[in-house]
Scaffold this motif. Structure first.
Motif, PDB file in Angstrom:
ATOM      1  N   MET A   1       0.828  -1.193   0.000  1.00 20.27           N
ATOM      2  CA  MET A   1       0.000   0.000   0.000  1.00 20.27           C
ATOM      3  C   MET A   1       0.879   1.265   0.000  1.00 20.27           C
ATOM      4  SD  MET A   1      -3.046   0.861   2.554  1.00 20.27           S
ATOM      5  CE  MET A   1      -4.078   2.234   2.330  1.00 20.27           C
ATOM      6  N   GLN A   2       2.031   1.181   0.646  1.00 20.96           N
ATOM      7  CA  GLN A   2       2.913   2.349   0.707  1.00 20.96           C
ATOM      8  C   GLN A   2       3.380   2.776  -0.680  1.00 20.96           C
ATOM      9  OE1 GLN A   2       5.861   0.841   3.445  1.00 20.96           O
ATOM     10  NE2 GLN A   2       5.259   2.377   4.956  1.00 20.96           N
ATOM     11  N   ILE A   3       3.669   1.821  -1.533  1.00 16.85           N
ATOM     12  CA  ILE A   3       4.131   2.153  -2.883  1.00 16.85           C
ATOM     13  C   ILE A   3       3.007   2.824  -3.661  1.00 16.85           C
ATOM     14  CG2 ILE A   3       5.074   1.202  -5.029  1.00 16.85           C
ATOM     15  CD1 ILE A   3       6.976   1.186  -2.604  1.00 16.85           C
ATOM     16  N   ALA A   4       1.785   2.367  -3.477  1.00 18.35           N
ATOM     17  CA  ALA A   4       0.642   3.010  -4.143  1.00 18.35           C
ATOM     18  C   ALA A   4       0.519   4.467  -3.705  1.00 18.35           C
ATOM     19  CB  ALA A   4      -0.647   2.253  -3.832  1.00 18.35           C
ATOM     20  N   VAL A   5       0.695   4.718  -2.420  1.00 14.40           N
ATOM     21  CA  VAL A   5       0.617   6.086  -1.897  1.00 14.40           C
ATOM     22  C   VAL A   5       1.770   6.941  -2.432  1.00 14.40           C
ATOM     23  CG1 VAL A   5       0.729   7.475   0.218  1.00 14.40           C
ATOM     24  CG2 VAL A   5      -0.677   5.412   0.153  1.00 14.40           C
ATOM     25  N   VAL A   6       2.961   6.360  -2.535  1.00 12.65           N
ATOM     26  CA  VAL A   6       4.106   7.098  -3.080  1.00 12.65           C
ATOM     27  C   VAL A   6       3.802   7.571  -4.495  1.00 12.65           C
ATOM     28  CG1 VAL A   6       6.473   6.809  -3.927  1.00 12.65           C
ATOM     29  CG2 VAL A   6       5.870   6.043  -1.629  1.00 12.65           C
ATOM     30  N   TYR A   7       3.295   6.683  -5.335  1.00 16.83           N
ATOM     31  CA  TYR A   7       2.999   7.062  -6.719  1.00 16.83           C
ATOM     32  C   TYR A   7       1.796   8.000  -6.816  1.00 16.83           C
ATOM     33  CZ  TYR A   7       6.598   4.080  -8.565  1.00 16.83           C
ATOM     34  OH  TYR A   7       7.812   3.535  -8.868  1.00 16.83           O
ATOM     35  N   LEU A   8       0.826   7.832  -5.940  1.00 22.24           N
ATOM     36  CA  LEU A   8      -0.311   8.754  -5.936  1.00 22.24           C
ATOM     37  C   LEU A   8       0.154  10.172  -5.618  1.00 22.24           C
ATOM     38  CD1 LEU A   8      -3.393   9.170  -6.117  1.00 22.24           C
ATOM     39  CD2 LEU A   8      -3.463   8.739  -3.644  1.00 22.24           C
ATOM     40  N   PHE A   9       0.974  10.302  -4.589  1.00 24.07           N
ATOM     41  CA  PHE A   9       1.500  11.625  -4.234  1.00 24.07           C
ATOM     42  C   PHE A   9       2.409  12.167  -5.336  1.00 24.07           C
ATOM     43  CE2 PHE A   9      -0.317  10.824  -0.219  1.00 24.07           C
ATOM     44  CZ  PHE A   9      -0.345  12.007   0.484  1.00 24.07           C
ATOM     45  N   ALA A  10       3.215  11.288  -5.932  1.00 24.03           N
ATOM     46  CA  ALA A  10       4.120  11.728  -7.001  1.00 24.03           C
ATOM     47  C   ALA A  10       3.339  12.346  -8.156  1.00 24.03           C
ATOM     48  CB  ALA A  10       4.954  10.556  -7.504  1.00 24.03           C
ATOM     49  N   ALA A  11       2.183  11.796  -8.464  1.00 19.96           N
ATOM     50  CA  ALA A  11       1.365  12.332  -9.562  1.00 19.96           C
ATOM     51  C   ALA A  11       0.563  13.549  -9.124  1.00 19.96           C
ATOM     52  CB  ALA A  11       0.425  11.248 -10.091  1.00 19.96           C
ATOM     53  N   VAL A  12      -0.171  13.424  -8.059  1.00 20.70           N
ATOM     54  CA  VAL A  12      -1.111  14.472  -7.646  1.00 20.70           C
ATOM     55  C   VAL A  12      -0.392  15.768  -7.264  1.00 20.70           C
ATOM     56  CG1 VAL A  12      -2.840  15.073  -5.906  1.00 20.70           C
ATOM     57  CG2 VAL A  12      -2.899  12.833  -6.985  1.00 20.70           C
ATOM     58  N   LEU A  13       0.766  15.662  -6.653  1.00 19.28           N
ATOM     59  CA  LEU A  13       1.478  16.870  -6.244  1.00 19.28           C
ATOM     60  C   LEU A  13       2.106  17.621  -7.421  1.00 19.28           C
ATOM     61  CD1 LEU A  13       3.095  15.731  -2.882  1.00 19.28           C
ATOM     62  CD2 LEU A  13       1.059  17.142  -3.242  1.00 19.28           C
ATOM     63  N   LYS A  14       2.120  16.984  -8.591  1.00 18.66           N
ATOM     64  CA  LYS A  14       2.618  17.666  -9.792  1.00 18.66           C
ATOM     65  C   LYS A  14       1.520  18.468 -10.485  1.00 18.66           C
ATOM     66  CE  LYS A  14       6.269  14.394 -10.744  1.00 18.66           C
ATOM     67  NZ  LYS A  14       6.350  12.970 -10.926  1.00 18.66           N
ATOM     68  N   PHE A  15       0.276  18.139 -10.248  1.00 25.06           N
ATOM     69  CA  PHE A  15      -0.837  18.803 -10.948  1.00 25.06           C
ATOM     70  C   PHE A  15      -0.844  20.325 -10.800  1.00 25.06           C
ATOM     71  CE2 PHE A  15      -3.538  14.700 -10.665  1.00 25.06           C
ATOM     72  CZ  PHE A  15      -2.943  14.205 -11.812  1.00 25.06           C
ATOM     73  N   LEU A 110       8.768  -2.051  -6.813  1.00 25.63           N
ATOM     74  CA  LEU A 110       7.728  -2.373  -7.795  1.00 25.63           C
ATOM     75  C   LEU A 110       7.537  -3.877  -7.937  1.00 25.63           C
ATOM     76  CD1 LEU A 110       8.534   0.310 -10.477  1.00 25.63           C
ATOM     77  CD2 LEU A 110       6.355   0.057  -9.282  1.00 25.63           C
ATOM     78  N   VAL A 111       8.626  -4.628  -7.888  1.00 28.78           N
ATOM     79  CA  VAL A 111       8.505  -6.088  -7.953  1.00 28.78           C
ATOM     80  C   VAL A 111       7.712  -6.591  -6.754  1.00 28.78           C
ATOM     81  CG1 VAL A 111       9.802  -8.255  -7.814  1.00 28.78           C
ATOM     82  CG2 VAL A 111      10.544  -6.455  -9.375  1.00 28.78           C
ATOM     83  N   LEU A 112       8.027  -6.083  -5.572  1.00 30.29           N
ATOM     84  CA  LEU A 112       7.292  -6.499  -4.372  1.00 30.29           C
ATOM     85  C   LEU A 112       5.831  -6.059  -4.428  1.00 30.29           C
ATOM     86  CD1 LEU A 112       9.953  -5.692  -1.643  1.00 30.29           C
ATOM     87  CD2 LEU A 112       9.298  -7.945  -2.529  1.00 30.29           C
ATOM     88  N   TYR A 113       5.577  -4.912  -5.028  1.00 27.53           N
ATOM     89  CA  TYR A 113       4.236  -4.329  -5.087  1.00 27.53           C
ATOM     90  C   TYR A 113       3.366  -4.978  -6.167  1.00 27.53           C
ATOM     91  CZ  TYR A 113       0.810  -0.590  -6.155  1.00 27.53           C
ATOM     92  OH  TYR A 113      -0.330   0.132  -6.409  1.00 27.53           O
ATOM     93  N   LEU A 114       3.908  -5.184  -7.342  1.00 29.27           N
ATOM     94  CA  LEU A 114       3.091  -5.601  -8.475  1.00 29.27           C
ATOM     95  C   LEU A 114       3.109  -7.104  -8.744  1.00 29.27           C
ATOM     96  CD1 LEU A 114       3.988  -2.714 -10.952  1.00 29.27           C
ATOM     97  CD2 LEU A 114       1.913  -2.956  -9.580  1.00 29.27           C
ATOM     98  N   ARG A 115       4.098  -7.809  -8.259  1.00 28.89           N
ATOM     99  CA  ARG A 115       4.187  -9.246  -8.520  1.00 28.89           C
ATOM    100  C   ARG A 115       3.570 -10.007  -7.353  1.00 28.89           C
ATOM    101  NH1 ARG A 115       6.856 -12.648 -11.780  1.00 28.89           N
ATOM    102  NH2 ARG A 115       7.529 -14.618 -10.911  1.00 28.89           N
ATOM    103  N   PRO A 116       2.689 -10.958  -7.644  1.00 31.59           N
ATOM    104  CA  PRO A 116       2.077 -11.723  -6.551  1.00 31.59           C
ATOM    105  C   PRO A 116       3.125 -12.484  -5.750  1.00 31.59           C
ATOM    106  CG  PRO A 116       1.013 -12.216  -8.654  1.00 31.59           C
ATOM    107  CD  PRO A 116       2.201 -11.373  -8.948  1.00 31.59           C
ATOM    108  N   ALA A 117       2.995 -12.469  -4.450  1.00 27.28           N
ATOM    109  CA  ALA A 117       3.962 -13.126  -3.570  1.00 27.28           C
ATOM    110  C   ALA A 117       3.977 -14.640  -3.774  1.00 27.28           C
ATOM    111  CB  ALA A 117       3.650 -12.796  -2.114  1.00 27.28           C
TER     112      ALA A 117
END
Length: 148
Positions: A1-15, A110-117
């Motif tokens: 979930m932390q990686i999702a939040v990192v990318y969400l902030f990375a995008a939204v804070l650029k708007f 990203l591997v830990l986040y997107l690849r099923p364990a």
């Protein structure tokens, strides 16, 4: 979930940034003295930065970051397709901006986040090389384990 939040902030804070909104932010990043493109890539980034192509390339960064944030709730097949794209994105950051350790860390995350364990990595050569050594070490350590 932390990686999702990192990318969400990375995008939204650029708007709110005018350069990201109008699609010219990468042009400025590529020309930055500290994080700009190195000598070999400089002619390409200078050319691309002066064309209309810089706008979709800049916006694609925002779209990719939003897609990576949304991957948290996406089906596995979407995540599987997103993983190589995201790793290539970070390889590009390493090459253009000279940040290889950042790219390596984010690729691992990203591997830990997107690849099923539960999905094993297919590394048959590595397994074949390590298997004899592991069984040898186990055989050598077995008497000492029994002695305890």
């Amino acid at each position: 979930m932390q990686i999702a939040v990192v990318y969400l902030f990375a995008a939204v804070l650029k708007f709110p940034s005018e350069e990201w909104s109008n699609g010219t932010a990468l042009y400025y990043w590529w020309r930055n003295p500290s994080f700009g493109a190195p000598g070999l890539l400089r002619p390409l980034t200078d050319w691309l930065g002066r064309t209309v192509l810089v706008v979709p390339v800049t916006w694609s960064v925002l779209l990719l970051e939003l897609a990576l944030a949304a991957a948290f709730v996406a089906p596995l097949r979407f995540r599987a397709r997103l993983l190589p794209v995201a790793i290539l994105f970070h390889v590009g950051i390493a090459l253009v901006h000279g940040m290889p350790t950042f790219a390596l860390i984010m690729s691992g995350a990203l591997v830990l986040y997107l690849r099923p364990a539960w999905r094993p990595f297919a590394l048959p050569e590595l397994r074949q090389r390590l298997a004899p050594r592991a069984s040898e070490q186990l055989a050598n350590s077995a008497p000492s384990v029994l002695a305890r």
